[in-house]
Enzyme design. Structure first.
Site, short mmCIF file in Angstrom:
data_model
loop_
_atom_site.label_atom_id
_atom_site.label_comp_id
_atom_site.label_asym_id
_atom_site.label_seq_id
_atom_site.Cartn_x
_atom_site.Cartn_y
_atom_site.Cartn_z
N PHE A 12 0.81 -1.22 0.00
CA PHE A 12 0.00 0.00 0.00
C PHE A 12 0.85 1.29 0.00
CE2 PHE A 12 -2.17 2.78 3.37
CZ PHE A 12 -2.81 3.58 2.44
N LEU A 36 6.39 -10.11 -2.82
CA LEU A 36 5.05 -10.26 -3.41
C LEU A 36 4.21 -11.24 -2.59
CD1 LEU A 36 5.91 -10.19 -7.24
CD2 LEU A 36 5.41 -8.28 -5.70
N THR A 131 5.98 2.66 12.81
CA THR A 131 4.60 2.97 13.18
C THR A 131 4.50 3.59 14.57
OG1 THR A 131 2.49 1.90 13.73
CG2 THR A 131 4.45 0.55 13.96
N ASP A 132 3.41 4.31 14.80
CA ASP A 132 3.17 4.84 16.15
C ASP A 132 2.74 3.74 17.13
OD1 ASP A 132 0.61 4.35 15.17
OD2 ASP A 132 -0.16 6.37 15.56
N GLU A 133 2.41 2.55 16.59
CA GLU A 133 1.94 1.48 17.48
C GLU A 133 3.02 0.98 18.42
OE1 GLU A 133 -0.58 -1.53 15.95
OE2 GLU A 133 -1.45 -0.23 14.43
N TYR A 156 2.33 -7.66 16.08
CA TYR A 156 2.77 -6.74 15.02
C TYR A 156 3.59 -5.60 15.60
CZ TYR A 156 2.57 -2.63 12.00
OH TYR A 156 2.91 -1.51 11.29
N LYS A 160 7.58 -4.58 15.17
CA LYS A 160 8.05 -3.29 14.63
C LYS A 160 8.96 -2.60 15.66
CE LYS A 160 7.19 -1.49 11.24
NZ LYS A 160 7.76 -1.57 9.87
N LYS A 195 -7.76 -3.65 6.11
CA LYS A 195 -7.67 -2.52 7.04
C LYS A 195 -9.04 -1.84 7.13
CE LYS A 195 -2.98 -2.61 7.31
NZ LYS A 195 -2.53 -3.82 6.59
N LEU A 196 -9.25 -1.10 8.22
CA LEU A 196 -10.58 -0.57 8.52
C LEU A 196 -11.26 0.13 7.33
CD1 LEU A 196 -12.79 0.03 10.73
CD2 LEU A 196 -11.69 2.26 10.97
P1 NAD Z 1 1.37 -3.67 3.21
O1 NAD Z 1 1.05 -4.86 4.03
O2 NAD Z 1 0.33 -3.06 2.35
O3 NAD Z 1 2.62 -3.99 2.25
C1 NAD Z 1 3.75 -4.68 2.70
C2 NAD Z 1 4.61 -5.05 1.49
O4 NAD Z 1 5.78 -5.73 1.99
C3 NAD Z 1 3.91 -5.99 0.51
O5 NAD Z 1 4.14 -5.57 -0.83
C4 NAD Z 1 4.60 -7.33 0.78
O6 NAD Z 1 4.65 -8.17 -0.37
C5 NAD Z 1 5.99 -6.88 1.21
N1 NAD Z 1 6.65 -7.92 2.05
C6 NAD Z 1 6.12 -8.56 3.10
N2 NAD Z 1 7.02 -9.45 3.57
C7 NAD Z 1 8.13 -9.34 2.79
C8 NAD Z 1 9.40 -10.00 2.79
N3 NAD Z 1 9.70 -10.97 3.67
N4 NAD Z 1 10.31 -9.62 1.86
C9 NAD Z 1 10.01 -8.65 0.95
N5 NAD Z 1 8.82 -8.02 0.91
C10 NAD Z 1 7.90 -8.36 1.82
O7 NAD Z 1 1.97 -2.60 4.25
P2 NAD Z 1 1.82 -1.01 4.27
O8 NAD Z 1 0.55 -0.65 4.91
O9 NAD Z 1 2.16 -0.49 2.93
O10 NAD Z 1 3.00 -0.63 5.28
C11 NAD Z 1 4.32 -0.38 4.82
C12 NAD Z 1 5.21 -0.07 6.02
O11 NAD Z 1 4.72 1.08 6.70
C13 NAD Z 1 5.27 -1.18 7.06
O12 NAD Z 1 6.60 -1.27 7.53
C14 NAD Z 1 4.34 -0.72 8.17
O13 NAD Z 1 4.76 -1.22 9.41
C15 NAD Z 1 4.53 0.79 8.08
N6 NAD Z 1 3.38 1.58 8.54
C16 NAD Z 1 2.14 1.34 8.03
C17 NAD Z 1 1.06 2.14 8.42
C18 NAD Z 1 -0.33 1.93 7.89
O14 NAD Z 1 -1.25 2.58 8.35
N7 NAD Z 1 -0.52 1.07 6.90
C19 NAD Z 1 1.28 3.18 9.34
C20 NAD Z 1 2.56 3.38 9.84
C21 NAD Z 1 3.62 2.60 9.42
O1 TDX Z 2 -12.95 -4.80 10.57
C1 TDX Z 2 -12.42 -3.98 11.35
N1 TDX Z 2 -13.17 -3.40 12.34
C2 TDX Z 2 -12.65 -2.52 13.24
O2 TDX Z 2 -13.37 -2.02 14.11
C3 TDX Z 2 -11.02 -3.63 11.26
C4 TDX Z 2 -10.16 -4.23 10.19
C5 TDX Z 2 -10.52 -2.72 12.18
N2 TDX Z 2 -11.29 -2.20 13.16
C6 TDX Z 2 -10.72 -1.21 14.11
C7 TDX Z 2 -9.45 -1.65 14.80
C8 TDX Z 2 -8.68 -0.34 14.97
O3 TDX Z 2 -9.12 0.31 16.17
O4 TDX Z 2 -10.35 -0.06 13.34
C9 TDX Z 2 -9.11 0.51 13.79
C10 TDX Z 2 -8.13 0.49 12.65
O5 TDX Z 2 -7.79 -0.87 12.40
P1 TDX Z 2 -6.73 -1.30 11.28
O6 TDX Z 2 -7.13 -0.71 9.97
O7 TDX Z 2 -6.54 -2.77 11.37
O8 TDX Z 2 -5.43 -0.49 11.74
P2 TDX Z 2 -4.59 -0.51 13.11
O9 TDX Z 2 -4.76 -1.75 13.86
O10 TDX Z 2 -4.89 0.78 13.82
O11 TDX Z 2 -3.09 -0.48 12.50
C11 TDX Z 2 -2.78 0.33 11.36
O12 TDX Z 2 -2.14 1.52 11.70
C12 TDX Z 2 -0.81 1.46 12.11
C13 TDX Z 2 -1.94 -0.45 10.34
O13 TDX Z 2 -2.56 -1.67 10.04
C14 TDX Z 2 -0.55 -0.66 10.83
O14 TDX Z 2 0.25 -1.27 9.82
C15 TDX Z 2 0.04 0.66 11.18
O15 TDX Z 2 1.32 0.48 11.72
#
Ligand code: NAD
Ligand code: TDX
Length: 350
Positions: A12, A36, A131-133, A156, A160, A195-196
């Site tokens: 993403f 992938l 991440t902030d988590e 998770y 991280k 994700k949500l």
């Molecule tokens: P995502 O799950 O959408 O994508 C992860 C990507 O990493 C995928 O393309 C997957 O194929 C690749 N991957 C997974 N395991 C791998 C491996 N062993 N080797 C090579 N590639 C691999 O994740 P995202 O939401 O795009 O998050 C990207 C980064 O940002 C992560 O490190 C996550 O912790 C961080 N992050 C995400 C959020 C969020 O809200 N999504 C917020 C803060 C930080």
């Molecule tokens: O079906 C759902 N119903 C629901 O109530 C899902 C998927 C989530 N939730 C809630 C859980 C959380 O309070 O919504 C909130 C957001 O959930 P997610 O989208 O799973 O995100 P979260 O757990 O907050 O983590 C995300 O933000 C920080 C990303 O997945 C992480 O990769 C990132 O680091």
């Protein structure tokens, strides 16, 4: 010209990052290093796939030999490390992959940088996307700063947090040039429908139940994905070595309010009956260890590097809903049999 390895560039945030930066910077060569997994989607990269300054290397970052070969073949100057297992619910149902990719995979990359860059660290950089988590949960008051104590709740976030510690340790012990960003929840186009926000958009469109964990009172600080990507690029180019920058949207919302707004936007966009869509909401068993509230203080990034988010939640969410309405082919490509198995495993007996 620099060679920049972007790990996880088919996911993403990584794909949004490459779509923004590859066309803008023909002077750099971007190599997308991605295993992938289920979370990757090559359709996300179609707009840049044929560019001269872009290449894909299908590599597992936890595979030492493959990573060593990748470094020898590409001789990178910069690594921007997005690759991770990223979904909290999946880490609860199966934590092993999270330790393998997020902890061991980060270790393998750090070692590859240390060995490949030995004696020539000038201009080299390992940028770690986190991440902030890692900070755990906030109560009703206060914000996460760069000084907040680590206190992760889920497999998770613990993985991280471990990866963040490894990056800083490689900096202190081996002098590896690094920077780190910790960001709040992202949303926007190309987000996998686990994700949500994408779950709620797609389920609303298909008149499926909208599963809200617990009472929907949990708070997240939402940031439009392109604003996060711009923040990372700003830190990569202008941030100080060895520093951490928090990135956030200054946009706290309760989950229930996010879902309500999505339902309204889908009703407006499709002409559906609002009450019919509202009736899809269901409160389901809460996530174990569910953090109550995240909220980021990003004043360091704003003050020192002049970054501010461009998108408001309202404008960003409207764009996102429109994107999911207009991209059926992308959605079909991610909803494989494995996706249906995930939905059954996570939501089946909640
Ligand atoms: P995502 O799950 O959408 O994508 C992860 C990507 O990493 C995928 O393309 C997957 O194929 C690749 N991957 C997974 N395991 C791998 C491996 N062993 N080797 C090579 N590639 C691999 O994740 P995202 O939401 O795009 O998050 C990207 C980064 O940002 C992560 O490190 C996550 O912790 C961080 N992050 C995400 C959020 C969020 O809200 N999504 C917020 C803060 C930080
Ligand atoms: O079906 C759902 N119903 C629901 O109530 C899902 C998927 C989530 N939730 C809630 C859980 C959380 O309070 O919504 C909130 C957001 O959930 P997610 O989208 O799973 O995100 P979260 O757990 O907050 O983590 C995300 O933000 C920080 C990303 O997945 C992480 O990769 C990132 O680091």
């Amino acid at each position: 010209m620099s060679t920049i390895l972007v790990t996880g560039g088919a996911g993403f945030i990584g794909a949004n990052f490459l779509r923004l930066l590859v066309p803008r910077h023909p002077e750099h060569r971007f190599v997308n290093v991605d295993k992938l997994t289920y979370a990757a989607n090559l359709a996300s990269l179609a707009p840049i796939a044929e560019r001269d300054n872009y290449a894909l290397a299908r590599v597992d970052i936890a595979d030492e030999a493959a990573v060593a070969k990748l470094f020898a073949d590409t001789d990178p100057d910069v690594v921007i490390h997005f690759a991770a297992e990223s979904h909290v619910d999946r880490s609860i149902l199966g934590p092993g992959e999270f330790v393998r990719t997020n902890v061991h995979g980060t270790f393998v990359l750090l070692e590859a940088c240390r060995k490949h860059w030995a004696g020539r660290l000038d201009g080299k950089l390992f940028h770690h996307v986190s991440t902030d988590e890692v900070y755990g949960s906030l109560g009703p008051e206060g914000l996460f700063t760069e000084e907040t104590r680590y206190d992760p709740s889920s497999p998770y976030s613990a993985s991280k947090a471990a990866s963040d510690h490894l990056v800083r340790a490689w900096g202190r012990t081996f002098g590896l040039p690094f920077k780190l960003t910790n960001c709040s929840n992202n949303y926007g186009p190309l987000q996998f429908p686990e994700k949500l926000i994408p779950v709620m958009i797609l389920n609303t469109l298909e008149r499926k139940p909208l599963p809200i964990y617990g009472k929907g009172e949990n708070v997240r600080d939402w940031l439009y994905v392109e604003d996060h990507c711009e923040a990372i690029w700003r830190v990569v180019n202008e941030g100080a070595l060895g520093e951490t920058y928090n990135v956030g949207g200054n946009n706290e919302m309760k989950n229930i309010d996010v879902v309500d707004r999505i339902v309204e936007l889908v009703a407006e966009a499709t002409g559906a009956d609002l009450e019919e869509l509202r009736a899809l909401k269901v409160f389901v068993t809460d996530r174990p260890g569910h953090d109550l509230r995240y909220a980021i203080d990003s004043s360091k990034l704003q003050r020192e590097l002049g970054w501010t988010p461009r998108e408001t939640f309202e404008s960003g969410l409207a764009k996102t809903v429109r994107w999911y309405l207009e991209n059926d082919a992308w959605i079909d490509a991610v909803r494989t049999g494995a996706y249906r198995d995930w939905i059954a495993a996570n939501y089946g007996d909640r």
